[in-house]
Design an enzyme around this catalytic site. Structure first.
Site, PDB file in Angstrom:
ATOM      1  CB  CYS A  82      -0.892  -0.030   1.233  1.00  0.00           C
ATOM      2  SG  CYS A  82      -2.090   1.281   1.260  1.00  0.00           S
ATOM      3  CB  CYS A 454     -26.540  48.278  20.546  1.00  0.00           C
ATOM      4  SG  CYS A 454     -27.294  49.887  20.245  1.00  0.00           S
ATOM      5  CB  CYS A 457     -23.710  51.937  18.454  1.00  0.00           C
ATOM      6  SG  CYS A 457     -24.055  51.920  20.212  1.00  0.00           S
TER       7      CYS A 457
HETATM    8 ZN    ZN Z   1     -26.016  51.488  21.084  1.00  0.00          ZN
END
Ligand code: ZN
Length: 547
Positions: A82, A454, A457
């Site tokens: 092999c 967030c 933002c």
């Molecule tokens: Zn924010």
């Protein structure tokens, strides 16, 4: 033997120059040659078979010297070398002679290293070239103690049945049902596992071991303590009156298995311990290929070394065009497994006109999207804990989740969730994913700590974007006929890219590398990304997270 200008004629000449004599065609039309391969300081008689199409690697067999070790890496029982895994060599069908000579060189190297005991790598993959048998499917976590059950199942009553090895029949039955298999015989406690530190290697001589005696002898050469364990477990199974046992061997990195049909020529009951051993040694052994199907393995094998989503409680808000595809990707990454949960939240009904870009099809039309998605995905992931909440996000208790994903495309909902949590002095990580305009780009924003930006933002107080998505103006496109309501047209291919981006961000977060937390993928030609992918800081004047 062939016209002079063909690749096969060139092969004949090259082989002759190498000292190999053409013998004739094998039954499968391959061209056979006899010669010798030099390795470990000696010439070994070799037989070569070459695929006339050049698509397959040549078969190379050698006669091993007297006194060669019983267990040789990469050398099969019949002397088959092999020397390369299928697909590991690039074949050139226009140069069969050249590639055959290269294969002979490679086989000589392998033989040389193997005979000198220096080759010990890649043995496990290669071992399976010499271990043929029926498949047994393992639905067990590695290292689980105790006896295991063997449950047979097949497609229809008449098909040959496959053995499922399990430590939890209830769970395995769920999976068999999902696979539309018909359950057959259950052999409770008929399987056991043995751990070994030895990588499997085939044995020279009679192979595979036809009975338990040579099988134990082979195991003794690999790992004497594993051999003792196998013999002890088989004797216990035999003494308990079983007619068969299935042994799974856990070797480093992989498993293999064998089935023992106990020899019962003498009636059981009046036999001594020595008799039992004689009977056991004469019992027939059958190699089996062990394939894992436990959830942990299925999830981890595509991301080795990285944490999966199993154990995480994830709320997916919005089961529309993005959320549907995303739910499926989350499940494939392990969501809902091992005390985890995937909650699908959406109050809306799937209308027939939605299915052009939805994960669900017409069979779920006029059903609630969350419920339809849960039922559809549970068919293929029966062990995942999926919950459908056919309500608005505002009506669901989202505080108990590890992560909330907002895939609704509704920016206002993101503001609402942020401000609601902030006012209650709570924080849950939120990933927002959306499509920008009519399929111009897809974007994701992860807020995994209070100090991260967030969704509000991302724009200033007058809503002008602080992180513009593309340099070009985003076109405004709306569609919708009659009472259908207006919608932004983009194809399923864009939703899928949004789902992929979100899935990557979730797995990065789980893996401890959450950044960059704002990511953009431009999906329409002619547009270029404006704000680069980055971590974005929170704006303290933000009306949502700054409260
Ligand atoms: Zn924010």
């Amino acid at each position: 033997m062939m016209a002079d200008d063909t690749p096969l004629a060139a092969l004949g000449r090259a082989m002759k120059a190498r000292g190999f004599e053409y013998i004739g065609r094998a039954p499968d039309e391959w061209l056979e040659f006899h010669g010798a391969i030099k390795a470990a300081g000696a010439a070994h008689v070799a037989c070569l078979a070459v695929d006339p199409s050049g698509l397959e690697l040549p078969r190379i067999r050698v006669e091993l010297p007297q006194g060669a070790p019983d267990v040789l890496a990469h050398i099969g029982a019949d002397g088959h070398v092999c020397y390369a895994a299928k697909g590991s060599l690039v074949l050139d069908i226009f140069d069969i002679a050249g590639q055959t000579l290269a294969c002979i060189d490679r086989a000589a190297e392998v033989l040389d290293l193997s005979l000198s005991g220096e080759m010990n790598k890649d043995l496990e993959d290669e071992f399976f070239a010499f271990w043929h048998g029926d498949i047994c499917i393992l639905d067990v976590y590695p290292g689980d103690p105790g006896n295991l059950d063997v449950l047979f199942a097949g497609r229809g009553d008449h098909d040959s049945h496959i053995a499922f090895v399990t430590n939890d029949v209830v769970r395995t039955r769920l999976k068999l049902k999902a696979m539309s298999l018909t359950e057959g015989e259950l052999l409770a406690g008929a399987a056991f596992r043995v751990r070994t530190s030895a990588k499997p290697k085939p044995l020279q001589g009679a192979w595979p071991p036809p009975t338990v005696a040579p099988l134990l002898q082979w195991q003794g050469l690999l790992d004497p303590s594993a051999r003792r364990n196998i013999e002890r477990r088989l004797l216990v199974a035999y003494a308990s009156g079983r007619r068969a046992a299935l042994c799974v061997v856990d070797s480093p990195l992989t498993q293999y298995a064998f089935w023992v049909a106990f020899e019962t020529a003498n009636p059981p009951g009046r036999r001594s311990a020595a008799d039992a051993r004689v009977q056991l040694y004469a019992s027939k052994a059958y190699p089996m290929i062990a394939v894992r199907m436990d959830d942990r393995y299925v999830t981890q094998r595509n991301a080795p070394g990285r944490p999966t989503l199993s154990g995480k409680k994830i709320a997916l808000v919005g089961c529309g065009t993005i959320g549907g595809f995303l739910a499926e990707l989350l499940l494939k990454a392990g969501a809902g497994l091992e005390d985890g949960e995937l909650a699908l939240i959406d109050p809306d009904i799937l209308f027939p006109q939605n299915i052009g870009r939805h994960r669900l099809g017409l069979n779920r039309a006029l059903q609630n999207k969350a419920i339809g998605l849960k039922e559809e995905l549970a068919v293929g992931a029966p062990t995942a804990n999926i919950r459908a909440l056919p309500v608005k996000a505002e009506e669901a208790d989202l505080t108990r989740f590890d992560l909330i994903i907002n895939a609704t495309g509704e920016e206002a909902l993101g503001h609402y969730l942020t401000v609601t949590f902030a006012r209650r002095g709570m924080f849950v990580p939120i990933l927002t994913v959306w499509v920008e305009g009519p399929g111009v780009a897809v974007r994701g924003l992860l807020r995994d700590t209070v100090e991260c930006a967030c969704i509000r933002c991302l724009s200033e107080l007058q809503r002008a974007p602080l992180y513009p998505v593309v340099n070009e103006p985003v076109p405004l496109e709306l569609a919708g006929h009659g009472c259908e309501g207006l919608y932004v047209p983009f194809p399923a291919s864009v939703s899928i890219q949004a789902a992929c981006l979100a899935a990557e961000m979730v797995t990065d977060w789980t893996g401890g590398t959450p950044g960059p937390r704002l990511r953009t993928r431009v999906t329409r030609p002619g547009f270029t990304q404006a704000a680069p992918d980055a971590d974005v800081a929170r704006r303290h004047t933000c009306p949502a997270c700054g409260t």
